[in-house]
Design an enzyme around this catalytic site. Sequence first.
Site, PDB file in Angstrom:
ATOM      1  N   LEU A 146       0.859  -1.179   0.000  1.00  0.00           N
ATOM      2  CA  LEU A 146       0.000   0.000   0.000  1.00  0.00           C
ATOM      3  C   LEU A 146       0.896   1.230   0.000  1.00  0.00           C
ATOM      4  O   LEU A 146       2.017   1.189   0.535  1.00  0.00           O
ATOM      5  CB  LEU A 146      -0.893   0.028   1.255  1.00  0.00           C
ATOM      6  CG  LEU A 146      -1.949  -1.066   1.399  1.00  0.00           C
ATOM      7  CD1 LEU A 146      -2.625  -0.951   2.773  1.00  0.00           C
ATOM      8  CD2 LEU A 146      -3.003  -0.962   0.294  1.00  0.00           C
ATOM      9  N   ASP A 147       0.418   2.331  -0.552  1.00  0.00           N
ATOM     10  CA  ASP A 147       1.175   3.576  -0.499  1.00  0.00           C
ATOM     11  C   ASP A 147       1.383   3.991   0.960  1.00  0.00           C
ATOM     12  O   ASP A 147       0.594   3.640   1.838  1.00  0.00           O
ATOM     13  CB  ASP A 147       0.428   4.688  -1.235  1.00  0.00           C
ATOM     14  CG  ASP A 147       0.298   4.400  -2.721  1.00  0.00           C
ATOM     15  OD1 ASP A 147       1.092   3.593  -3.234  1.00  0.00           O
ATOM     16  OD2 ASP A 147      -0.612   4.963  -3.348  1.00  0.00           O
ATOM     17  N   LYS A 148       2.419   4.778   1.176  1.00  0.00           N
ATOM     18  CA  LYS A 148       2.785   5.189   2.536  1.00  0.00           C
ATOM     19  C   LYS A 148       1.588   5.766   3.310  1.00  0.00           C
ATOM     20  O   LYS A 148       1.370   5.437   4.473  1.00  0.00           O
ATOM     21  CB  LYS A 148       3.905   6.233   2.469  1.00  0.00           C
ATOM     22  CG  LYS A 148       4.306   6.814   3.801  1.00  0.00           C
ATOM     23  CD  LYS A 148       5.364   7.904   3.621  1.00  0.00           C
ATOM     24  CE  LYS A 148       5.694   8.589   4.940  1.00  0.00           C
ATOM     25  NZ  LYS A 148       6.661   9.698   4.753  1.00  0.00           N
TER      26      LYS A 148
END
Length: 324
Positions: A146-148
């Site tokens: 997942l993105d940060k």
Amino acid sequence: MGWPQEPGRELLLTVPPDAHGLRVDVYLVQFTELGPSRAYVQRLITGGNVHVNGRPVKPAHRVAEGDEVWVMVPPPESPEDLRPEAIAIDVVYEDDHLLVVNKPRGMVVHPGAGNYSGTLVNALLAYSPNLSGIAGVMRPGIVHRLDKDTTGLLVVAKTNEAHLGLTRQLKERTIQRLYWAIVRGQPGVEAGMVDAPIGRHPHDRLRMAVVPDGRPAVTRFRVLERLGSHTLLEVKLETGRTHQIRVHMAYIGYPIAGDPVYGAGRGSRARGELGLKGQALHARELRFDHPITQEPMRFIAPLPEDMEAALEQLRANKARSQVH
């Protein structure tokens, strides 16, 4: 030019109009999906690895439109420097073969340029003595990411056998990943599909975009709740391209609220929208067949507090507007 794919190389950026007046560390940290944290960027700056118009600067230096920002990213630390760290993680499920975790906002999934500590991998190394090695020494156990600043559910493999089974399900698109997203605007339909190829942005290599020669990408969405200026959507991935939901929602005119890269009012102006600490995108539901027992598995993670608060604010605003 874009961020170097292999650290130890140079980067040269030209400051766009919407970044005029930003601190140089704030300007550079917007490229979070490519690795750096603000602390890392500040270390680069104070270490003399960032110049503006040919001169070294301090983190508080403010950039102007057209400035040339040169960055030297030093070589990566060796995998031996990847250490377990006793970081608390929200483990939703665990057995001998896999883990399901609820990732918080702000946590990078695996180490990369400038992020050799504080990642989910560091926390997993301390939590579990057994993680699969298929994804490489810097990504033990990581099946997908997942993105940060995207929150929610991730499955982590403890064994190579489990990892292979989960990867197969990803490839066959039988793992279902359902997201909830708060977007700006009101879609004109109750449900829809975005089928548009995604690749590197032709002029900004730090971003992704819908481009004719991109990789196929399909996103489905349906309206859960209309909230005046914003809408709560359920979003389903048919493919798994980088930043796919964020790019597709912006492409059809309904950007994710609070998204500093693809949202309406990019950069610092997007931060803080509706009190959000990042893009309002949450991996809420995860379904797959257990790779060893074949048992159907289904997990749901509650929304993060800032998304819940944003929804409450929007509902209150809608109620007031209906009274007047």
